[in-house]
Design a protein around this motif. Structure first.
Motif, PDB file in Angstrom:
ATOM      1  N   ALA A  73       0.831  -1.205   0.000  1.00 60.98           N
ATOM      2  CA  ALA A  73       0.000   0.000   0.000  1.00 60.98           C
ATOM      3  C   ALA A  73       0.868   1.258   0.000  1.00 60.98           C
ATOM      4  O   ALA A  73       0.601   2.217  -0.743  1.00 60.98           O
ATOM      5  CB  ALA A  73      -0.928  -0.001   1.207  1.00 60.98           C
ATOM      6  N   LYS A  74       1.932   1.246   0.807  1.00 62.60           N
ATOM      7  CA  LYS A  74       2.834   2.405   0.867  1.00 62.60           C
ATOM      8  C   LYS A  74       3.561   2.583  -0.471  1.00 62.60           C
ATOM      9  O   LYS A  74       3.711   3.705  -0.961  1.00 62.60           O
ATOM     10  CB  LYS A  74       3.846   2.221   2.005  1.00 62.60           C
ATOM     11  N   GLN A  84       2.538   1.635  -3.453  1.00 59.95           N
ATOM     12  CA  GLN A  84       1.585   2.124  -4.450  1.00 59.95           C
ATOM     13  C   GLN A  84       1.254   3.601  -4.236  1.00 59.95           C
ATOM     14  O   GLN A  84       1.104   4.372  -5.184  1.00 59.95           O
ATOM     15  CB  GLN A  84       0.317   1.257  -4.430  1.00 59.95           C
ATOM     16  N   GLN A  85       1.130   3.970  -2.986  1.00 54.82           N
ATOM     17  CA  GLN A  85       0.847   5.360  -2.634  1.00 54.82           C
ATOM     18  C   GLN A  85       1.990   6.286  -3.061  1.00 54.82           C
ATOM     19  O   GLN A  85       1.781   7.349  -3.640  1.00 54.82           O
ATOM     20  CB  GLN A  85       0.609   5.480  -1.130  1.00 54.82           C
ATOM     21  N   ASP A  86       3.212   5.843  -2.770  1.00 52.90           N
ATOM     22  CA  ASP A  86       4.400   6.629  -3.146  1.00 52.90           C
ATOM     23  C   ASP A  86       4.523   6.765  -4.650  1.00 52.90           C
ATOM     24  O   ASP A  86       4.905   7.826  -5.174  1.00 52.90           O
ATOM     25  CB  ASP A  86       5.673   5.998  -2.565  1.00 52.90           C
ATOM     26  N   LYS A 131       2.150   9.302  -6.149  1.00 57.22           N
ATOM     27  CA  LYS A 131       2.556  10.689  -5.941  1.00 57.22           C
ATOM     28  C   LYS A 131       3.660  11.107  -6.902  1.00 57.22           C
ATOM     29  O   LYS A 131       3.827  12.281  -7.211  1.00 57.22           O
ATOM     30  CB  LYS A 131       3.067  10.867  -4.504  1.00 57.22           C
TER      31      LYS A 131
END
Length: 225
Positions: free
Chosen positions: A216-217, A219-221, A224
């Motif tokens: 999740a981290k 994919q989030q990064d 951005k």
């Protein structure tokens, strides 16, 4: 006075797991120190592995050994009982070839296939499956890569047989399965069900949410970027 043996590791690291399993197969007692590799690495870790600043680190009577495969070789050469590398020079060279293949080709590509964006995943997955097919051929009808007992190739391949299976489940992928790679899948089952392996693998119910959080981290990064 007994030997001082310590392992600096991280509970979810397939690499530090290798060092622990090797010591357990040898029956060597050790102190385990869990490092916060995502936060504040200890001064001792930075002291004993100043180049890479990573786990695992094996500390033996005050001397540090780093890099998981180097550590496995050191453990094998230091404690001569319960050997996990073949003694025949050709067989030993063959084992080292497969260890290099797993660490340089198989595991990195599988990891990339599990984490790649969907538009890139098919190509990487196909490449990973070709590597898996090649790795499966090394079993050649044996229960373990080491024959009837766990060898060094099996220890290194745990990154594929256990850690990748957890990751593919989260991502809904079909990388290592009974239908695609029956012998390799059976090996992963037999390996994970060995009592000495089972007692030291990261608990699946703890590893699943941890890997989910990492993905999740990631994919989030990426979103951005």
């Amino acid at each position: 006075m007994g030997e001082e043996v310590k392992v600096f590791g991280y509970w979810a690291s397939p690499y530090s797991y290798r060092a622990e399993l090797a010591l357990k197969l040898k029956g060597v007692s050790y102190e385990y120190i869990n490092e916060d590799i995502f936060g504040n690495k200890s001064d001792l870790l930075l002291k004993y592995n100043p180049v890479h600043k990573k786990v695992p680190v094996l500390l033996h009577n005050g001397k540090s050994i780093v890099e998981s495969v180097v550590i496995l070789e050191y453990i094998e050469e230091t404690w001569k009982h319960n050997l996990y590398l073949p003694q025949d020079p050709y067989d030993k060279a063959t084992a080292r070839f497969w260890i290099k293949f797993i660490d340089e080709k198989c595991f990195p590509t599988l990891w990339l296939a599990a984490w790649s964006p969907e538009n890139e995943r098919e190509k990487v997955t196909n490449e990973a499956c070709e590597y898996m097919k090649t790795l499966e051929s090394a079993l050649n009808g044996k229960k373990f890569f080491g024959g009837e007992t766990i060898g060094m190739v099996d220890i290194v391949a745990s990154s594929v047989g256990y850690f990748i299976r957890v990751t593919q489940e989260i991502m809904g992928l079909n990388l290592l399965s009974a239908d695609k790679f029956p012998q390799l899948f059976q090996w992963s089952e037999d390996f994970a069900n060995c009592s000495i392996v089972k007692e030291s693998l990261p608990p699946r119910d703890k590893l699943l949410p941890f890997v989910k959080g990492l993905i999740a981290k990631y994919q989030q990064d990426n979103a951005k970027a």
